[in-house]
Design an enzyme around this catalytic site. Structure first.
Site, PDB file in Angstrom:
ATOM      1  N   GLU A  84      11.267  15.188 -18.817  1.00 17.94           N
ATOM      2  CA  GLU A  84      11.809  15.253 -17.444  1.00 17.94           C
ATOM      3  C   GLU A  84      11.414  16.582 -16.805  1.00 17.94           C
ATOM      4  O   GLU A  84      11.514  17.638 -17.435  1.00 17.94           O
ATOM      5  CB  GLU A  84      13.332  15.125 -17.473  1.00 17.94           C
ATOM      6  N   THR A 256      -2.042   2.314  -7.478  1.00 12.27           N
ATOM      7  CA  THR A 256      -1.724   1.993  -8.869  1.00 12.27           C
ATOM      8  C   THR A 256      -2.880   2.509  -9.723  1.00 12.27           C
ATOM      9  O   THR A 256      -3.974   2.793  -9.216  1.00 12.27           O
ATOM     10  CB  THR A 256      -1.572   0.478  -9.117  1.00 12.27           C
TER      11      THR A 256
HETATM   12  C1  PLP Z   1      -0.158  -4.034  -6.801  1.00 12.97           C
HETATM   13  C2  PLP Z   1       0.316  -3.364  -5.554  1.00 12.97           C
HETATM   14  C3  PLP Z   1       1.519  -2.647  -5.535  1.00 12.97           C
HETATM   15  C4  PLP Z   1       2.558  -2.696  -6.620  1.00 12.97           C
HETATM   16  O1  PLP Z   1       2.227  -2.356  -7.863  1.00 12.97           O
HETATM   17  P1  PLP Z   1       3.160  -2.744  -9.114  1.00 12.97           P
HETATM   18  O2  PLP Z   1       2.581  -1.902 -10.174  1.00 12.97           O
HETATM   19  O3  PLP Z   1       2.995  -4.210  -9.301  1.00 12.97           O
HETATM   20  O4  PLP Z   1       4.563  -2.378  -8.776  1.00 12.97           O
HETATM   21  C5  PLP Z   1       1.838  -1.953  -4.371  1.00 12.97           C
HETATM   22  N1  PLP Z   1       1.031  -1.990  -3.292  1.00 12.97           N
HETATM   23  C6  PLP Z   1      -0.103  -2.709  -3.259  1.00 12.97           C
HETATM   24  C7  PLP Z   1      -0.948  -2.722  -2.026  1.00 12.97           C
HETATM   25  C8  PLP Z   1      -0.492  -3.429  -4.390  1.00 12.97           C
HETATM   26  O5  PLP Z   1      -1.613  -4.170  -4.341  1.00 12.97           O
END
Ligand code: PLP
Length: 448
Positions: A84, A256
């Site tokens: 943390e 991501t």
């Molecule tokens: C995949 C995606 C997310 C969310 O990602 P997760 O890891 O599934 O929570 C957010 N914004 C966009 C534009 C995405 O394509």
């Protein structure tokens, strides 16, 4: 358990308490074999998923095959560690190596995206976006985001999301009169009327690249902050294949790490220095507890790979392959949203092209071992579980080393299957061809 135990053995293995007396010993067995012995049900599912990934073609545009090194880091002892806080300012001791990997991940992210600050702790994409909104906005503030059926993501203010309820979202759309592009005059008028605190752009099912300049100039005109969620295309931007919103002066860029970046499941927030404190505090302690340091280690590895020259080549090939697949499908009569693609994905209107809905198309392609996902098209008259379209993308197939020729074969298999979805012989032929492609292009990171 029938594990071969060897106390004090020189054979490399895993150290474990012995089953009879709890003393530490070394089992001459790999962690994988240990799992097979200790939890056969779980192992069977793992082996099944490995086969499914190896023997089918992955065309879901948000998926990829990660590097074997990333899998190793995810399964490493960093998973044991609480960290943390941030490097140099942690709430637990023993941070020599966690600090090192987080610093590496941050500096690699900054080098790749040319940004001033990077937070690599978000557990995934949805909490990453929530952390930015909660850092910079107050409940009830007005935010603009792309409409879900026009390509935006759930986290851009969809009414079913918590963020959708917390803020006042104005959803902009694409313009059918401009072949599905955004009409920036309409967006500007809407921004002048609603005076948003933030304009969010980014997409999950929009098959074109963005021009970030007009978003930025509209935001500047109305005094709004700018955020680009490049979750799908973070890798393609890092690899120089698509334009970078950091260069257009965006305040926040989120991505991501598991889609085109080919890293572990996770998220990153890139921002200007002046937002560093607000963003870091929003991620921890605002929204999350201890970061997943195994994920941070794996992110550093993926970012390191994205800095290598061959990653640029990979990104270029992803786009070349997408255009080749789109061309093959169009030539065979498939109706593509916006008429084609300029990124890694395409959206096929299956109702107008083949007279079946997206769910039927997804199920049909599953039967020939091609995985895709059903997809709403702009202003879809059909509901989300039976939408009009499917979404296809080339990042994962490209990671397997497939090129334009393979895209043409895939295009034929998809067209044959969707035109003739009721014919078992057609589907069997398609499945055979897909199996051959897979055998010639093994998926990385999957045991034989
Ligand atoms: C995949 C995606 C997310 C969310 O990602 P997760 O890891 O599934 O929570 C957010 N914004 C966009 C534009 C995405 O394509």
């Amino acid at each position: 358990m029938k594990i071969g135990w060897r106390l004090g053995s020189e054979v490399p293995g895993v150290r474990l308490p012995l089953p009879d007396n709890g003393e530490m010993g070394t089992a001459s067995i790999s962690p994988r074999e240990l799992l097979r012995e200790s939890d056969p049900d779980l192992f069977a599912a793992l082996a099944g998923e490995e086969r499914r990934q190896a023997e089918g073609i992955e065309l879901i545009p948000s998926e990829n095959y990660t590097y074997p090194e990333v899998l190793a880091a995810l399964g490493s002892v960093f998973t044991n560690k609480y960290a943390e806080g941030y490097p140099g300012r942690r709430y637990y001791g023993g941070q020599e190596f966690t600090d090192a990997i987080e610093r590496l991940a941050r500096s690699r992210a900054k080098a790749l995206f040319r940004c001033e600050h990077a937070n690599v702790q978000p557990l995934s994409g949805a909490p990453m976006n929530a952390a930015v909104y909660l850092a910079m906005l107050k409940p009830g503030d007005t935010v603009m985001g792309m409409d879900l059926s026009h390509g935006g993501h759930l986290t851009h203010g969809a009414p079913v999301s918590h963020m959708g309820r917390l803020f006042q979202w104005i959803r902009y759309k694409t313009d059918p009169g401009r072949r599905g592009r955004i009409d920036f005059d309409v967006l500007r008028r809407s921004a002048r009327r609603h005076r948003p605190r933030m304009i969010v752009c980014g997409y999950s099912s929009y098959p074109r690249d963005y021009d970030y300049g007009p978003f930025k100039s509209i935001a500047d005109e109305v005094g709004a902050m700018t955020m680009a969620d490049v979750s799908h295309i973070g890798g393609l931007i890092a690899g120089g294949a698509l334009s970078n919103p950091v260069d257009a002066g965006f305040d926040f860029v989120t991505t991501t790490t598991h889609k085109t970046l080919r890293g572990p499941r996770g998220g990153m927030i890139l921002c200007k220095k002046r937002f560093r404190k607000a963003v870091d505090q929003s991620v921890f302690p605002g929204l999350q507890g201890g970061p997943h340091m195994n994920q941070v280690a794996a992110t550093a590895i993926a970012l390191g790979r994205a800095l290598q020259p061959d990653f640029k080549e990979y990104c270029r090939q992803v786009l070349v392959n997408a255009r080749a697949l789109a061309r093959a499908l169009s030539a065979g009569g498939a109706d593509l949203v916006t008429g084609g693609t300029s990124n890694h994905m395409m959206v096929v209107d299956c109702v107008s092209s083949f007279g079946i809905n997206g769910r039927q198309a997804e199920e049909t392609l599953d039967r020939i071992a091609i995985t895709c996902n059903k997809q709403v098209i702009p202003d879809d008259p059909n509901p989300p579980l039976r939408p009009s379209g499917i979404r296809l993308g080339t990042p994962a197939a490209t990671t397997r080393g497939m090129g334009e020729e393979e895209m043409e074969v895939l295009g034929e298999c998809i067209l044959d299957g969707l035109r003739d979805s009721g014919d078992p012989a057609t589907l069997a032929r398609g499945r055979r061809r897909v199996r051959e492609l897979c055998a010639a292009h093994p998926a990385p990171g999957i045991p034989e």
